[in-house]
Design a protein around this motif. Structure first.
Motif, PDB file in Angstrom:
ATOM      1  N   VAL A 225       0.849  -1.196   0.000  1.00 46.74           N
ATOM      2  CA  VAL A 225       0.000   0.000   0.000  1.00 46.74           C
ATOM      3  C   VAL A 225       0.883   1.245   0.000  1.00 46.74           C
ATOM      4  O   VAL A 225       0.648   2.200  -0.746  1.00 46.74           O
ATOM      5  CB  VAL A 225      -0.947  -0.007   1.221  1.00 46.74           C
ATOM      6  N   GLY A 226       1.930   1.231   0.811  1.00 49.62           N
ATOM      7  CA  GLY A 226       2.857   2.358   0.885  1.00 49.62           C
ATOM      8  C   GLY A 226       3.488   2.637  -0.467  1.00 49.62           C
ATOM      9  O   GLY A 226       3.590   3.791  -0.906  1.00 49.62           O
ATOM     10  N   HIS A 227       3.842   1.585  -1.159  1.00 47.65           N
ATOM     11  CA  HIS A 227       4.448   1.709  -2.477  1.00 47.65           C
ATOM     12  C   HIS A 227       3.465   2.341  -3.451  1.00 47.65           C
ATOM     13  O   HIS A 227       3.793   3.238  -4.228  1.00 47.65           O
ATOM     14  CB  HIS A 227       4.863   0.308  -2.941  1.00 47.65           C
ATOM     15  N   ASP A 228       2.217   1.877  -3.360  1.00 44.29           N
ATOM     16  CA  ASP A 228       1.165   2.396  -4.242  1.00 44.29           C
ATOM     17  C   ASP A 228       0.939   3.884  -3.976  1.00 44.29           C
ATOM     18  O   ASP A 228       0.836   4.688  -4.902  1.00 44.29           O
ATOM     19  CB  ASP A 228      -0.115   1.589  -3.975  1.00 44.29           C
ATOM     20  N   ILE A 229       0.867   4.273  -2.703  1.00 47.67           N
ATOM     21  CA  ILE A 229       0.651   5.677  -2.351  1.00 47.67           C
ATOM     22  C   ILE A 229       1.808   6.532  -2.875  1.00 47.67           C
ATOM     23  O   ILE A 229       1.601   7.613  -3.441  1.00 47.67           O
ATOM     24  CB  ILE A 229       0.515   5.832  -0.815  1.00 47.67           C
ATOM     25  N   ARG A 230       3.027   6.046  -2.714  1.00 42.35           N
ATOM     26  CA  ARG A 230       4.188   6.814  -3.175  1.00 42.35           C
ATOM     27  C   ARG A 230       4.103   7.047  -4.682  1.00 42.35           C
ATOM     28  O   ARG A 230       4.358   8.147  -5.171  1.00 42.35           O
ATOM     29  CB  ARG A 230       5.481   6.078  -2.815  1.00 42.35           C
ATOM     30  N   ASN A 231       3.694   5.996  -5.429  1.00 41.76           N
ATOM     31  CA  ASN A 231       3.552   6.151  -6.883  1.00 41.76           C
ATOM     32  C   ASN A 231       2.520   7.228  -7.218  1.00 41.76           C
ATOM     33  O   ASN A 231       2.729   8.043  -8.108  1.00 41.76           O
ATOM     34  CB  ASN A 231       3.120   4.826  -7.517  1.00 41.76           C
ATOM     35  N   ARG A 232       1.410   7.208  -6.470  1.00 41.73           N
ATOM     36  CA  ARG A 232       0.356   8.195  -6.745  1.00 41.73           C
ATOM     37  C   ARG A 232       0.834   9.601  -6.442  1.00 41.73           C
ATOM     38  O   ARG A 232       0.551  10.544  -7.194  1.00 41.73           O
ATOM     39  CB  ARG A 232      -0.890   7.897  -5.913  1.00 41.73           C
ATOM     40  N   VAL A 233       1.564   9.776  -5.333  1.00 40.40           N
ATOM     41  CA  VAL A 233       2.089  11.096  -4.977  1.00 40.40           C
ATOM     42  C   VAL A 233       3.067  11.576  -6.047  1.00 40.40           C
ATOM     43  O   VAL A 233       3.042  12.738  -6.455  1.00 40.40           O
ATOM     44  CB  VAL A 233       2.762  11.060  -3.583  1.00 40.40           C
ATOM     45  N   ASP A 234       3.908  10.653  -6.529  1.00 38.14           N
ATOM     46  CA  ASP A 234       4.851  11.007  -7.598  1.00 38.14           C
ATOM     47  C   ASP A 234       4.100  11.532  -8.822  1.00 38.14           C
ATOM     48  O   ASP A 234       4.461  12.552  -9.402  1.00 38.14           O
ATOM     49  CB  ASP A 234       5.692   9.784  -8.008  1.00 38.14           C
ATOM     50  N   LEU A 236       1.072  12.758  -8.944  1.00 38.19           N
ATOM     51  CA  LEU A 236       0.425  14.017  -8.593  1.00 38.19           C
ATOM     52  C   LEU A 236       1.418  15.170  -8.701  1.00 38.19           C
ATOM     53  O   LEU A 236       1.120  16.223  -9.285  1.00 38.19           O
ATOM     54  CB  LEU A 236      -0.105  13.911  -7.161  1.00 38.19           C
ATOM     55  N   GLN A 237       2.623  14.970  -8.184  1.00 40.29           N
ATOM     56  CA  GLN A 237       3.651  16.014  -8.231  1.00 40.29           C
ATOM     57  C   GLN A 237       4.010  16.366  -9.665  1.00 40.29           C
ATOM     58  O   GLN A 237       4.145  17.536 -10.009  1.00 40.29           O
ATOM     59  CB  GLN A 237       4.908  15.544  -7.484  1.00 40.29           C
ATOM     60  N   THR A 238       4.129  15.334 -10.509  1.00 43.01           N
ATOM     61  CA  THR A 238       4.445  15.590 -11.916  1.00 43.01           C
ATOM     62  C   THR A 238       3.340  16.424 -12.550  1.00 43.01           C
ATOM     63  O   THR A 238       3.605  17.383 -13.282  1.00 43.01           O
ATOM     64  CB  THR A 238       4.587  14.251 -12.678  1.00 43.01           C
ATOM     65  N   GLY A 239       2.079  16.034 -12.229  1.00 45.30           N
ATOM     66  CA  GLY A 239       0.940  16.755 -12.779  1.00 45.30           C
ATOM     67  C   GLY A 239       0.940  18.209 -12.341  1.00 45.30           C
ATOM     68  O   GLY A 239       0.742  19.128 -13.164  1.00 45.30           O
ATOM     69  N   VAL A 240       1.186  18.435 -11.059  1.00 44.24           N
ATOM     70  CA  VAL A 240       1.202  19.811 -10.534  1.00 44.24           C
ATOM     71  C   VAL A 240       2.325  20.612 -11.189  1.00 44.24           C
ATOM     72  O   VAL A 240       2.124  21.759 -11.614  1.00 44.24           O
ATOM     73  CB  VAL A 240       1.367  19.802  -8.997  1.00 44.24           C
ATOM     74  N   ALA A 241       3.496  19.986 -11.350  1.00 50.58           N
ATOM     75  CA  ALA A 241       4.626  20.666 -11.970  1.00 50.58           C
ATOM     76  C   ALA A 241       4.287  21.086 -13.395  1.00 50.58           C
ATOM     77  O   ALA A 241       4.589  22.205 -13.829  1.00 50.58           O
ATOM     78  CB  ALA A 241       5.862  19.766 -11.946  1.00 50.58           C
ATOM     79  N   THR A 242       3.605  20.168 -14.133  1.00 53.46           N
ATOM     80  CA  THR A 242       3.215  20.483 -15.513  1.00 53.46           C
ATOM     81  C   THR A 242       2.243  21.659 -15.548  1.00 53.46           C
ATOM     82  O   THR A 242       2.388  22.598 -16.345  1.00 53.46           O
ATOM     83  CB  THR A 242       2.547  19.252 -16.153  1.00 53.46           C
ATOM     84  N   LEU A 243       1.252  21.615 -14.649  1.00 60.85           N
ATOM     85  CA  LEU A 243       0.259  22.694 -14.573  1.00 60.85           C
ATOM     86  C   LEU A 243       0.917  24.031 -14.292  1.00 60.85           C
ATOM     87  O   LEU A 243       0.617  25.040 -14.931  1.00 60.85           O
ATOM     88  CB  LEU A 243      -0.747  22.380 -13.463  1.00 60.85           C
ATOM     89  N   LEU A 244       1.852  24.023 -13.311  1.00 63.51           N
ATOM     90  CA  LEU A 244       2.520  25.276 -12.937  1.00 63.51           C
ATOM     91  C   LEU A 244       3.314  25.831 -14.112  1.00 63.51           C
ATOM     92  O   LEU A 244       3.315  27.044 -14.354  1.00 63.51           O
ATOM     93  CB  LEU A 244       3.457  25.043 -11.736  1.00 63.51           C
ATOM     94  N   GLN A 245       3.954  24.925 -14.877  1.00 65.71           N
ATOM     95  CA  GLN A 245       4.738  25.377 -16.038  1.00 65.71           C
ATOM     96  C   GLN A 245       3.855  26.043 -17.073  1.00 65.71           C
ATOM     97  O   GLN A 245       4.185  27.086 -17.617  1.00 65.71           O
ATOM     98  CB  GLN A 245       5.466  24.178 -16.658  1.00 65.71           C
ATOM     99  N   ARG A 246       2.654  25.368 -17.304  1.00 66.67           N
ATOM    100  CA  ARG A 246       1.720  25.919 -18.305  1.00 66.67           C
ATOM    101  C   ARG A 246       1.245  27.312 -17.911  1.00 66.67           C
ATOM    102  O   ARG A 246       1.068  28.175 -18.730  1.00 66.67           O
ATOM    103  CB  ARG A 246       0.509  24.990 -18.418  1.00 66.67           C
ATOM    104  N   SER A 247       1.013  27.495 -16.594  1.00 66.49           N
ATOM    105  CA  SER A 247       0.413  28.767 -16.168  1.00 66.49           C
ATOM    106  C   SER A 247       1.467  29.811 -15.857  1.00 66.49           C
ATOM    107  O   SER A 247       1.138  30.938 -15.467  1.00 66.49           O
ATOM    108  CB  SER A 247      -0.480  28.541 -14.944  1.00 66.49           C
ATOM    109  N   ALA A 248       2.746  29.445 -16.045  1.00 69.20           N
ATOM    110  CA  ALA A 248       3.788  30.441 -15.742  1.00 69.20           C
ATOM    111  C   ALA A 248       3.747  31.562 -16.759  1.00 69.20           C
ATOM    112  O   ALA A 248       3.505  31.327 -17.956  1.00 69.20           O
ATOM    113  CB  ALA A 248       5.156  29.754 -15.773  1.00 69.20           C
TER     114      ALA A 248
END
Ligand SMILES: [Ca+2]
Ligand SMILES: [Ca+2]
Ligand SMILES: [Zn+2]
Length: 251
Positions: A225-234, A236-248
């Protein structure tokens, strides 16, 4: 020619005779024949013949025996006898032999008694060859070789087989499945049968302890479960980074 066979190997012969009293002896041997005499062999007497090693005394000793493979004893084969003797050496329960040759294989002290292919002229299918060490204590040691242990399966055979099984892929799968699928269940009052592992869950007041295998099972699930959560957080972070780049704002 006053040569003698070292006492250890005399005792090996007599143990084979006790284990299999009706065994064939046509391929038995100790002192070398003419062919052996011209080349280094443990079958040659060590003071008057060519041997691979020299020893500390001046007794003319032979350090090898051949034992006929036909034991004529139900349940006992040369294969089994060689395995018992080699296993005991591998486990450090015996130290009198230098190497054993049997049925196209050779096992030796110098490489920890694992089996290697033997490519000599004689495949050693009609007899097994046992070479003894040239050290005085081992030469003179006549204690049992393990062939007369009373159980049908000797302890050393059992340990050896279990170890081999646990290392095989079938054995590993079976052990892993047994651990992961293990469920100790609950007793009539709803309690998990107690053991020494403290229950980390919120039912700890009614079930203060859990079985070790159950705890391990939970730990593996938690790890997954911990492994799965870490993958999801990873992700999510990539997604947020992409969004921030687009809106920069353009620079
Ligand atoms: Ca000698
Ligand atoms: Ca000696
Ligand atoms: Zn031989």
């Amino acid at each position: 020619m006053a040569w003698i066979l070292v006492a250890a190997l005399r005792s090996l012969f007599s143990e084979f005779n006790k284990r299999a009293p009706r065994r064939r002896k046509a391929s038995d041997g100790s002192i070398g024949n003419q062919a052996h005499a011209v080349e280094e062999s443990d079958h040659n007497p060590d003071e008057t013949g060519l041997t691979p090693t020299e020893d500390a005394d001046s007794i003319d000793e032979v350090h090898a025996v051949d034992v006929d493979a036909d034991l004529r004893e139900p349940g006992w084969s040369m294969d089994r006898c060689v395995q018992i003797i080699v296993n005991r050496h591998r486990q450090g329960l015996d130290d009198r032999l230098e190497y054993v040759i049997w049925n196209r294989k050779i096992w030796a002290r110098s490489w920890g008694w694992t089996a290697r292919a033997y490519h000599g002229d004689n495949p050693h299918t009609g007899h097994a060859h046992f070479s003894a060490r040239y050290t005085t204590a081992q030469e003179n040691n006549t204690r049992p070789w393990g062939l007369l242990e009373e159980d049908d399966v000797t302890k050393s055979e059992f340990i050896s087989w279990m170890t081999e099984w646990a290392r095989s892929s079938a054995g590993r799968d079976a052990l892993a499945t047994a651990v992961l699928a293990y469920d100790p269940g609950k007793d009539a009052t709803g309690k998990v049968p107690g053991a020494a592992v403290v229950n980390p869950n919120d039912d700890a007041t009614t079930n203060p302890t859990v079985r070790p295998a159950w705890a391990l099972h939970r730990a593996v699930i938690a790890s997954n479960v911990g492994h799965d959560i870490r993958n999801r957080v990873d992700k999510l972070q990539t997604g947020v980074a992409t969004l921030l780049q687009r809106s920069a704002p353009p620079s």
